[in-house]
Scaffold this active site. Structure first.
Site, PDB file in Angstrom:
ATOM      1  N   ALA A  91       0.773  -1.132   0.043  1.00 23.80           N
ATOM      2  CA  ALA A  91      -0.116  -0.159  -0.072  1.00 23.80           C
ATOM      3  C   ALA A  91       0.935   1.182  -0.007  1.00 23.80           C
ATOM      4  O   ALA A  91       1.825   1.386   0.862  1.00 23.80           O
ATOM      5  CB  ALA A  91      -1.047   0.024   1.247  1.00 23.80           C
ATOM      6  N   GLU A 121      -0.823 -11.446  -5.967  1.00 22.04           N
ATOM      7  CA  GLU A 121      -1.834 -11.469  -6.647  1.00 22.04           C
ATOM      8  C   GLU A 121      -2.378 -10.035  -6.692  1.00 22.04           C
ATOM      9  O   GLU A 121      -2.383  -9.518  -5.377  1.00 22.04           O
ATOM     10  CB  GLU A 121      -2.686 -12.811  -6.055  1.00 22.04           C
ATOM     11  CG  GLU A 121      -3.227 -12.639  -4.623  1.00 22.04           C
ATOM     12  CD  GLU A 121      -3.315 -14.039  -4.360  1.00 22.04           C
ATOM     13  OE1 GLU A 121      -4.004 -13.885  -2.913  1.00 22.04           O
ATOM     14  OE2 GLU A 121      -3.520 -15.026  -4.666  1.00 22.04           O
ATOM     15  N   TYR A 133       4.025  -3.811 -11.703  1.00 24.17           N
ATOM     16  CA  TYR A 133       4.516  -5.221 -11.419  1.00 24.17           C
ATOM     17  C   TYR A 133       4.963  -5.657 -12.975  1.00 24.17           C
ATOM     18  O   TYR A 133       6.217  -6.194 -12.818  1.00 24.17           O
ATOM     19  CB  TYR A 133       3.440  -6.157 -11.004  1.00 24.17           C
ATOM     20  CG  TYR A 133       2.795  -5.851  -9.630  1.00 24.17           C
ATOM     21  CD1 TYR A 133       3.356  -5.475  -8.522  1.00 24.17           C
ATOM     22  CD2 TYR A 133       1.303  -6.209  -9.514  1.00 24.17           C
ATOM     23  CE1 TYR A 133       3.034  -4.964  -7.447  1.00 24.17           C
ATOM     24  CE2 TYR A 133       0.632  -5.788  -8.248  1.00 24.17           C
ATOM     25  CZ  TYR A 133       1.611  -5.263  -7.346  1.00 24.17           C
ATOM     26  OH  TYR A 133       0.972  -4.938  -6.100  1.00 24.17           O
TER      27      TYR A 133
END
Length: 162
Positions: A91, A121, A133
């Site tokens: 986060a 995930e 990512y």
């Protein structure tokens, strides 16, 4: 610091972990915390702390001596078991998202965990996270239909191999 992490969880996730869940997770020696922000001199600061029974004491010591809690930018919670690591939570404070805080956190995590395989995930609709990512070399390897709740959404599983 755990209060800031729990507050950011509530701000970022519909399935936010409680402070107690965060503490329990980080009390395990195979888990770790990466956090970022500014040090007390105003310089960029990223730190990796391994979990364990004395995790909270080590975290308090770092925050009191080096880290400026008012400049907290974000965190990663991950595990490292054998030659694999799974990113459990990431986060970033919303107003720091376009300032590469997430990128710095992930780079620090990858640099400080020497394993062969990384997994995570992410909600299928979280396009900014998926782009981050992929920028770091993760590849989509599977989809878990209806994995997330509130709202229901598929999870895309990513992997990175070294």
């Amino acid at each position: 610091m755990l209060t800031e992490i729990a507050n950011l969880e509530k701000e970022c996730f519909s399935d936010a972990w409680s402070r107690q869940s965060i503490e329990q997770t980080l009390s395990k020696e195979y888990n770790l915390l990466v956090f970022a922000g500014m040090d007390k001199s105003g310089n960029s600061f990223e730190k990796v702390i391994l979990g364990g029974p004395d995790f909270q004491e080590r975290l308090v010591e770092i925050c009191e001596s080096e880290f400026d809690l008012s400049k907290f930018e974000g965190y990663i919670i991950a595990n490292v078991i054998g030659d694999e690591s799974e990113l459990l939570r990431i986060a970033v404070v919303p107003d720091r998202r376009k300032m590469h805080a997430g990128y710095r956190l992930l780079k620090n995590y990858l640099k400080n965990t020497s394993v062969m395989s990384y997994f995570l995930e992410v909600r299928a609709g979280n396009i900014p996270a998926r782009g981050l990512y992929e920028k770091l070399g993760y590849e989509a390897i599977n989809v878990r239909k209806g994995y997330y709740q509130n709202p229901v959404e598929d999870a895309v599983v990513y992997g990175l191999k070294f």
